[in-house]
Write an enzyme that holds these catalytic residues in place. Sequence first.
Site, mmCIF file in Angstrom:
data_model
loop_
_atom_site.group_PDB
_atom_site.id
_atom_site.type_symbol
_atom_site.label_atom_id
_atom_site.label_comp_id
_atom_site.label_asym_id
_atom_site.label_seq_id
_atom_site.Cartn_x
_atom_site.Cartn_y
_atom_site.Cartn_z
ATOM 1 N N GLY A 78 4.715 -3.987 0.940
ATOM 2 C CA GLY A 78 4.706 -4.625 2.242
ATOM 3 C C GLY A 78 3.849 -3.960 3.286
ATOM 4 O O GLY A 78 3.769 -4.456 4.405
ATOM 5 N N SER A 98 0.578 -1.819 -10.899
ATOM 6 C CA SER A 98 0.285 -3.252 -11.016
ATOM 7 C C SER A 98 -0.944 -3.588 -10.191
ATOM 8 O O SER A 98 -1.371 -2.825 -9.331
ATOM 9 C CB SER A 98 1.479 -4.051 -10.516
ATOM 10 O OG SER A 98 1.764 -3.684 -9.187
ATOM 11 N N ARG A 99 -1.508 -4.748 -10.488
ATOM 12 C CA ARG A 99 -2.519 -5.316 -9.593
ATOM 13 C C ARG A 99 -1.775 -6.020 -8.460
ATOM 14 O O ARG A 99 -0.572 -6.279 -8.547
ATOM 15 C CB ARG A 99 -3.370 -6.333 -10.340
ATOM 16 C CG ARG A 99 -4.209 -5.723 -11.439
ATOM 17 C CD ARG A 99 -5.147 -6.757 -12.036
ATOM 18 N NE ARG A 99 -5.681 -6.320 -13.306
ATOM 19 C CZ ARG A 99 -6.691 -5.463 -13.450
ATOM 20 N NH1 ARG A 99 -7.281 -4.943 -12.380
ATOM 21 N NH2 ARG A 99 -7.120 -5.110 -14.645
ATOM 22 N N THR A 145 0.716 -10.439 -4.149
ATOM 23 C CA THR A 145 0.551 -11.154 -2.882
ATOM 24 C C THR A 145 -0.200 -10.311 -1.846
ATOM 25 O O THR A 145 -0.488 -10.795 -0.766
ATOM 26 C CB THR A 145 1.916 -11.521 -2.273
ATOM 27 O OG1 THR A 145 2.658 -10.309 -2.096
ATOM 28 C CG2 THR A 145 2.689 -12.439 -3.191
ATOM 29 N N ASP A 199 15.198 -12.583 -1.410
ATOM 30 C CA ASP A 199 15.270 -11.161 -1.193
ATOM 31 C C ASP A 199 16.551 -10.699 -1.862
ATOM 32 O O ASP A 199 17.632 -10.973 -1.379
ATOM 33 C CB ASP A 199 15.346 -10.939 0.321
ATOM 34 C CG ASP A 199 14.891 -9.555 0.681
ATOM 35 O OD1 ASP A 199 14.351 -8.878 -0.202
ATOM 36 O OD2 ASP A 199 15.088 -9.173 1.838
ATOM 37 N N LYS A 240 8.560 -4.863 4.163
ATOM 38 C CA LYS A 240 9.520 -5.578 3.321
ATOM 39 C C LYS A 240 10.956 -5.225 3.727
ATOM 40 O O LYS A 240 11.809 -6.095 3.798
ATOM 41 C CB LYS A 240 9.277 -5.199 1.857
ATOM 42 C CG LYS A 240 9.888 -6.145 0.865
ATOM 43 C CD LYS A 240 9.175 -6.005 -0.471
ATOM 44 C CE LYS A 240 9.611 -7.049 -1.465
ATOM 45 N NZ LYS A 240 8.814 -6.942 -2.706
#
Lengths: 501, 501
Positions: free
Chosen positions: A172, A198-199, A202, A260, A292
């Site tokens: 986030g 990870s790639r 979002t 969430d 987040k």
Amino acid sequence: MKLKAIRMGIDTHQEFVVYIRADAAVVRAEGFTSSVRVMISDERQEAIATLNVVDADKLEDGCVGMSNALWDVFDPEHDVAISHAPVVSSMSQVRAKIYNRHLSAPELSDIIRDIARGYYSDVQISAFLSACAGSRLSLDEITSLTSAMVNVGHRLTWPGISHIYDKHCIGGLPGNRTTPLVVAIASACGLVVPKTSSRAITSPAGTADTMEVMTPVDLGIDDMRRVVESTGACLAWGGAMGLSPVDDLLIRVERILDLDSKGQMVASVLSKKIAAGSTHILIDVPVGATAKVRNLDTAHGLMASFEHVGNALGVHVQCVITDGSQPVGNGIGPSLEARDVLAVLRGDAGAPEDLRQKSLELAAHMLTMGLGLAYDDAWEKARQVLDSGQALQQFERICRAQGGFTEPVPAPFTRVLAAHQDGHVNAIDSRRIARLAKLAGAPKVPVAGLDLHVKLGDRVSKDDALLTIHAQTEGELDYALLYYLHNRDMIFLEDKPCPAS
Amino acid sequence: MKLKAIRMGIDTHQEFVVYIRADAAVVRAEGFTSSVRVMISDERQEAIATLNVVDADKLEDGCVGMSNALWDVFDPEHDVAISHAPVVSSMSQVRAKIYNRHLSAPELSDIIRDIARGYYSDVQISAFLSACAGSRLSLDEITSLTSAMVNVGHRLTWPGISHIYDKHCIGGLPGNRTTPLVVAIASACGLVVPKTSSRAITSPAGTADTMEVMTPVDLGIDDMRRVVESTGACLAWGGAMGLSPVDDLLIRVERILDLDSKGQMVASVLSKKIAAGSTHILIDVPVGATAKVRNLDTAHGLMASFEHVGNALGVHVQCVITDGSQPVGNGIGPSLEARDVLAVLRGDAGAPEDLRQKSLELAAHMLTMGLGLAYDDAWEKARQVLDSGQALQQFERICRAQGGFTEPVPAPFTRVLAAHQDGHVNAIDSRRIARLAKLAGAPKVPVAGLDLHVKLGDRVSKDDALLTIHAQTEGELDYALLYYLHNRDMIFLEDKPCPAS
């Protein structure tokens, strides 16, 4: 009734879809209608898919069309049979959870096994996620879920090494690229840190996207093992390693629902780490209005869950609450974040101090776990390793082992955006900053993104530079610019300083 | 960036899907990937759809493919624009419900409005249904939901008539075709019963399928009104009248999940009835091991909810618990059930007594509501109207007004299946009986289905006929036969009678 499989050339993401002609014998005989679930099988394998009925002129007679993901599973040499999908028995456990019943470890294990083998449609995964969202999973259930997710995927082992370190950030926050720095510092101090990342899903960049600017990250498990054996660490892409593969399926549907779920988040993070063989896991929890995790209460609840589940599964988890009120570093986007990481490693004069400080803090926490040092001593050790250039050397060693180092390059098109008034920077909206970087082309275009020139609390004069957009083409630059002009208040200027800043 | 719309010829049921080339400018500019939600718009209208990215050779350059349901909404003469779908704001209320918060009437109304205009994907509808399943909706919430579902559809009014009667059965019982009989008896006694029914969704016949064997049922609203004005009743298909249209969307996803939700069931039934203008609603609740409602506790909970919500919305609801332990009547399938209905109306010697008795009971309950009679007097009046032929005359009058009466015909292929042992009929599995009738071709093939020759408690000898399969083709007959041979125990024979029977 065997049918020849044909690639429809339709990407339906991971959800399997089969396309059958309305006039096919099997459609009439079985009473199939669109959106029923069917079983596709040849001699070697079977899969469950959602049916879409198509006009007779869209598909050759005697053929069945497959979505891309389904096509990848079957061998086109063998004809397939189509029948009604069997009842997915673990759905009765999903229904039990919807009705608020506690699920046992074997029940959660059945559900995850069936999701892993593609027996659940997105609609069914949605029901499962909804039933588990909020605080509906007990700590026992989160533990069972995590364990079940680990068990359906590959699992890395590190023979002869008792302590495997890892870190994770509850996303986030744009630009928050501490991982390469923490891994370099900690592994330079002797900790084994086989980091898989990870790639971006979002966000404008994931750690794997950023590292890929500088070195190959798509390592097989054998290559990764070789890199870790020779350097004590790696900074690889974890996507192709099959670690907790159900997590990817769940996350995609969670994203559609924008749900969430504490339980899912804990299971998602810990299942990936445990599958990677980690024994000591540091979790960065940024808290901020546009991050987040938005408040300390939520953060503490999350930390307690992470630590409980980690304990129950025999791994050591340490959570650190950090400042999530604004982006970290200057660059946002793969190449720009790589540039910042290198600037900190090289001790450049313009290196972003917030990124440096946050990386030292996280590295210090990892060193307290690994070396048994007090926090202040650990911090001082991290600082020495960074300032002496040892971390840079270690980072370069890792890149060489992964296939060589490449220096990031600048974008061909840039545009500086200036303050339209004097004022104090009283808020920075991380979500809109991330969206701006993505509109400029990040993460697909590595050089795209933006450079932030201000931090919370700064005082700016009219025409001072606030940010620079970087893009590969003029079109993409204009596209981002248009969004910025409609959203200037993503960097919120006021005449008076905000009391909190 | 306008695109030309093309019909893809793919039936994705009600869910809207758009197909766009991977190399389309809009895909790159907006960062679209498969399964994101997009907004499609032309000058006149807009819709939200799920995106599937397709290979460049599957679609002409500059075109966008539409699933059949989406194609039906747009005018192909106008080019369309594609953009990111706006955030569906009512999804935040769905998430609140997932987190166990009570929803207000305006909140439920927002959700239903957005579902009605196609803003929800199946995955999102699934989350909503899961959040509302079991007993998660309070009576207030069920009332608000029902009301919201009524308000988004058409609503029939019956000027000058204060009492409009209706009946509904909580399904699950094959052959239970009381509706034509109850409507004929009650309207022969002067009650106004403008009955709209559904076609079968998962069963071998719906009332509309059965009536269609004997008379046209696809009436427009004006035709229906004319029939009711001249006869006091109708027996029409309600599917095209737009009554509580969201119900159809919800039911389809509920079926995929096999979710049993009291609140949804009450809202589904009452919203259709209230939208049809009904003021007095009789609900038949069959209870049995293989019926939809399996025990009396569930039945009583359901009845209380029906009555509470009916009251709150100003309609009178009366529920009747009936025997759901076995199929009703002999025939199962549209034509065979029509034959049974006619046999009862005509007082034929072979008319199924259980269908006659159950219809008299339900008609009597409706007459107590409508004529203020005591139950026994109402029953006697119903019996007289039936036995005197008045109900038959009334039924024929309704059929003539709807477009004429047609006598059901027998199927070309039949096969009698006999007991393979002496024994007592101790159980009949309504679910497998229904499946057998469907495999024989019902409801699509009206003459298909089966005739049951035994009832619970019967004593049979080896080679006595248990049932007869009826089919349109030998292939379908064989198909059903095969299923029967693997499921002979759907009629469960034992040496000793079951204590309960």
